[in-house]
Design a protein around this motif. Structure first.
Motif, PDB file in Angstrom:
ATOM      1  N   LEU A  85      11.985  -3.559  61.473  1.00 19.38           N
ATOM      2  CA  LEU A  85      12.177  -4.547  60.410  1.00 19.38           C
ATOM      3  C   LEU A  85      11.901  -5.960  60.923  1.00 19.38           C
ATOM      4  N   THR A  86      12.408  -6.270  62.100  1.00 17.90           N
ATOM      5  CA  THR A  86      12.223  -7.601  62.673  1.00 17.90           C
ATOM      6  C   THR A  86      10.758  -7.860  62.993  1.00 17.90           C
ATOM      7  N   LYS A  87      10.105  -6.884  63.586  1.00 19.19           N
ATOM      8  CA  LYS A  87       8.690  -7.030  63.926  1.00 19.19           C
ATOM      9  C   LYS A  87       7.858  -7.289  62.674  1.00 19.19           C
ATOM     10  N   LYS A  88       8.145  -6.551  61.605  1.00 20.96           N
ATOM     11  CA  LYS A  88       7.438  -6.746  60.337  1.00 20.96           C
ATOM     12  C   LYS A  88       7.692  -8.142  59.791  1.00 20.96           C
ATOM     13  N   ALA A  89       8.959  -8.568  59.816  1.00 23.85           N
ATOM     14  CA  ALA A  89       9.313  -9.870  59.258  1.00 23.85           C
ATOM     15  C   ALA A  89       8.626 -11.009  60.002  1.00 23.85           C
ATOM     16  N   LEU A  90       8.550 -10.910  61.311  1.00 22.80           N
ATOM     17  CA  LEU A  90       7.977 -11.991  62.111  1.00 22.80           C
ATOM     18  C   LEU A  90       6.469 -12.137  61.920  1.00 22.80           C
ATOM     19  N   GLN A  91       5.869 -11.208  61.219  1.00 22.44           N
ATOM     20  CA  GLN A  91       4.447 -11.329  60.892  1.00 22.44           C
ATOM     21  C   GLN A  91       4.227 -12.165  59.631  1.00 22.44           C
ATOM     22  N   LEU A 113      18.262  -6.170  45.410  1.00 22.45           N
ATOM     23  CA  LEU A 113      16.973  -5.602  45.828  1.00 22.45           C
ATOM     24  C   LEU A 113      15.848  -6.068  44.914  1.00 22.45           C
ATOM     25  N   ARG A 114      16.147  -6.185  43.633  1.00 24.47           N
ATOM     26  CA  ARG A 114      15.137  -6.660  42.676  1.00 24.47           C
ATOM     27  C   ARG A 114      14.721  -8.100  43.002  1.00 24.47           C
ATOM     28  N   THR A 115      15.697  -8.943  43.292  1.00 29.02           N
ATOM     29  CA  THR A 115      15.403 -10.325  43.684  1.00 29.02           C
ATOM     30  C   THR A 115      14.594 -10.356  44.976  1.00 29.02           C
ATOM     31  N   CYS A 116      14.973  -9.524  45.938  1.00 28.73           N
ATOM     32  CA  CYS A 116      14.258  -9.490  47.223  1.00 28.73           C
ATOM     33  C   CYS A 116      12.788  -9.135  47.032  1.00 28.73           C
ATOM     34  N   ASP A 117      12.509  -8.202  46.147  1.00 30.57           N
ATOM     35  CA  ASP A 117      11.117  -7.840  45.891  1.00 30.57           C
ATOM     36  C   ASP A 117      10.374  -8.980  45.211  1.00 30.57           C
ATOM     37  N   LEU A 118      10.994  -9.613  44.234  1.00 32.87           N
ATOM     38  CA  LEU A 118      10.332 -10.674  43.477  1.00 32.87           C
ATOM     39  C   LEU A 118       9.976 -11.873  44.352  1.00 32.87           C
ATOM     40  N   PHE A 119      10.793 -12.145  45.382  1.00 32.06           N
ATOM     41  CA  PHE A 119      10.565 -13.321  46.212  1.00 32.06           C
ATOM     42  C   PHE A 119      10.154 -12.969  47.646  1.00 32.06           C
ATOM     43  N   ASN A 120       9.686 -11.736  47.828  1.00 33.43           N
ATOM     44  CA  ASN A 120       9.089 -11.326  49.107  1.00 33.43           C
ATOM     45  C   ASN A 120      10.022 -11.505  50.301  1.00 33.43           C
ATOM     46  N   VAL A 121      11.288 -11.139  50.141  1.00 35.45           N
ATOM     47  CA  VAL A 121      12.182 -11.046  51.289  1.00 35.45           C
ATOM     48  C   VAL A 121      11.703  -9.873  52.143  1.00 35.45           C
ATOM     49  N   ASP A 122      11.667 -10.072  53.457  1.00 34.60           N
ATOM     50  CA  ASP A 122      11.036  -9.086  54.336  1.00 34.60           C
ATOM     51  C   ASP A 122      11.866  -7.831  54.561  1.00 34.60           C
ATOM     52  N   GLY A 123      13.143  -7.888  54.286  1.00 36.98           N
ATOM     53  CA  GLY A 123      13.961  -6.697  54.457  1.00 36.98           C
ATOM     54  C   GLY A 123      15.434  -7.004  54.309  1.00 36.98           C
ATOM     55  N   VAL A 124      16.221  -5.944  54.127  1.00 37.22           N
ATOM     56  CA  VAL A 124      17.666  -6.059  53.925  1.00 37.22           C
ATOM     57  C   VAL A 124      18.372  -5.219  54.982  1.00 37.22           C
ATOM     58  N   ASN A 147      11.820   0.755  45.954  1.00 32.84           N
ATOM     59  CA  ASN A 147      10.633   1.373  46.536  1.00 32.84           C
ATOM     60  C   ASN A 147       9.922   0.452  47.521  1.00 32.84           C
ATOM     61  N   TYR A 148      10.119  -0.843  47.386  1.00 24.20           N
ATOM     62  CA  TYR A 148       9.292  -1.805  48.104  1.00 24.20           C
ATOM     63  C   TYR A 148      10.036  -2.648  49.130  1.00 24.20           C
ATOM     64  N   VAL A 149      11.346  -2.707  49.042  1.00 18.33           N
ATOM     65  CA  VAL A 149      12.114  -3.553  49.961  1.00 18.33           C
ATOM     66  C   VAL A 149      12.650  -2.699  51.113  1.00 18.33           C
ATOM     67  N   PRO A 150      12.198  -2.947  52.345  1.00 27.72           N
ATOM     68  CA  PRO A 150      12.692  -2.166  53.483  1.00 27.72           C
ATOM     69  C   PRO A 150      14.182  -2.387  53.702  1.00 27.72           C
ATOM     70  N   VAL A 151      14.908  -1.301  53.941  1.00 25.87           N
ATOM     71  CA  VAL A 151      16.347  -1.376  54.186  1.00 25.87           C
ATOM     72  C   VAL A 151      16.650  -0.798  55.559  1.00 25.87           C
ATOM     73  N   CYS A 152      17.426  -1.540  56.316  1.00 20.63           N
ATOM     74  CA  CYS A 152      17.862  -1.113  57.650  1.00 20.63           C
ATOM     75  C   CYS A 152      19.361  -0.882  57.614  1.00 20.63           C
ATOM     76  N   ARG A 153      19.792   0.338  57.964  1.00 23.66           N
ATOM     77  CA  ARG A 153      21.213   0.671  57.992  1.00 23.66           C
ATOM     78  C   ARG A 153      21.664   0.734  59.451  1.00 23.66           C
ATOM     79  N   ILE A 154      22.682  -0.046  59.796  1.00 22.31           N
ATOM     80  CA  ILE A 154      23.149  -0.111  61.179  1.00 22.31           C
ATOM     81  C   ILE A 154      24.663   0.029  61.218  1.00 22.31           C
ATOM     82  N   ASN A 155      25.215   0.198  62.427  1.00 21.48           N
ATOM     83  CA  ASN A 155      26.664   0.388  62.526  1.00 21.48           C
ATOM     84  C   ASN A 155      27.410  -0.851  62.993  1.00 21.48           C
TER      85      ASN A 155
END
Length: 244
Positions: A85-91, A113-124, A147-155
């Motif tokens: 996710l970070t590597k993608k965002a930094l591009q 998630l809908r807002t993130c897609d509309l404004f091109n947030v790189d991931g959640v 479908n379009y917003v990458p999601v990262c699940r962490i602990n």
């Protein structure tokens, strides 16, 4: 962990059927549906199993009667690693990641998630526990944006924040209880990570301590806070406009 989730409603289902990256499993249709020819054509293109069933059966599957007689069973969207996710965002020209601190309402998560897609947030970035995950309600509310917003699940969100800081991200947290700055008073000319908190308790004090700036949206009404999905939309829009 749940392997499949149900998508329901015309717009989310069609959006998923038209997305070539989606991993689809079954399409549930009402045998007397008005637009079955179109849905069957899309299903055929995906070599997708079609199940004709009653409205009551669909209601049981998705636990609501608001399915518009159209239900799609899909494989749960992949979980992105923090590294990916970070590597993608930094591009991106203006890297922008969003951290959600234990959002519990699926309608809020879907709207975010809908807002993130509309404004091109790189991931959640979300916790893999104590946080609503993508489900039928989230998918419906997001209008297909899941479908379009990458999601990262962490602990551990704190560890994720520290990792992002080492890679050049500045951390902005929303808070009404600590020393804060108006959102428009800052520049956002570095990679941005925005944290928003739980509907009831806000951002945990531990995460606030790891943020670089605590920001707020100035308001002039009688109430002291906004719904978290509304606040997130305003924050994302404002930051994106200031980056231009």
């Amino acid at each position: 962990m749940q392997k499949y989730i149900y998508i329901y409603g015309i717009n989310p289902v069609v959006e998923s059927l038209l997305n070539p990256t989606m991993k689809l499993n079954k399409l549930y249709l009402l045998s007397t549906g008005k637009h079955n020819d179109y849905y069957l054509k899309l299903a055929q293109e995906h070599h997708l199993e079609v199940v004709f069933c009653s409205t009551d059966k669909m209601t049981t599957l998705v636990e609501t009667n608001k399915h518009q007689n159209l239900v799609l069973e899909i494989c749960k969207p992949e979980n992105y690693s923090l590294t990916t996710l970070t590597k993608k965002a930094l591009q991106s020209k203006h890297p922008f990641l969003l951290v959600l601190d234990q959002i519990s309402d699926p309608h809020n998560f879907g709207a975010i998630l809908r807002t993130c897609d509309l404004f091109n947030v790189d991931g959640v970035i979300i916790l893999d526990k104590r946080q609503v995950d993508i489900n039928a309600t989230v998918a419906k509310t997001s209008a297909g944006a899941f479908n379009y917003v990458p999601v990262c699940r962490i602990n551990n969100l704190t560890n994720a924040i520290e990792s992002l800081k080492k890679q050049g991200f500045w951390i902005y947290a929303t808070s009404l209880t600590t020393k804060v700055q108006k959102i428009g008073e800052l520049k956002y000319d570095t990679p941005v990570c925005l944290i928003v908190g739980n509907e009831g308790t806000g951002i945990s004090s531990k995460l606030l301590k790891h943020s670089d700036f605590n920001i707020y949206i100035p308001t002039t009404g009688h109430l002291d806070s906004l719904n978290v999905s509304v606040a997130t939309a305003i924050l994302i829009y404002q930051i994106k406009m200031l980056q231009q």
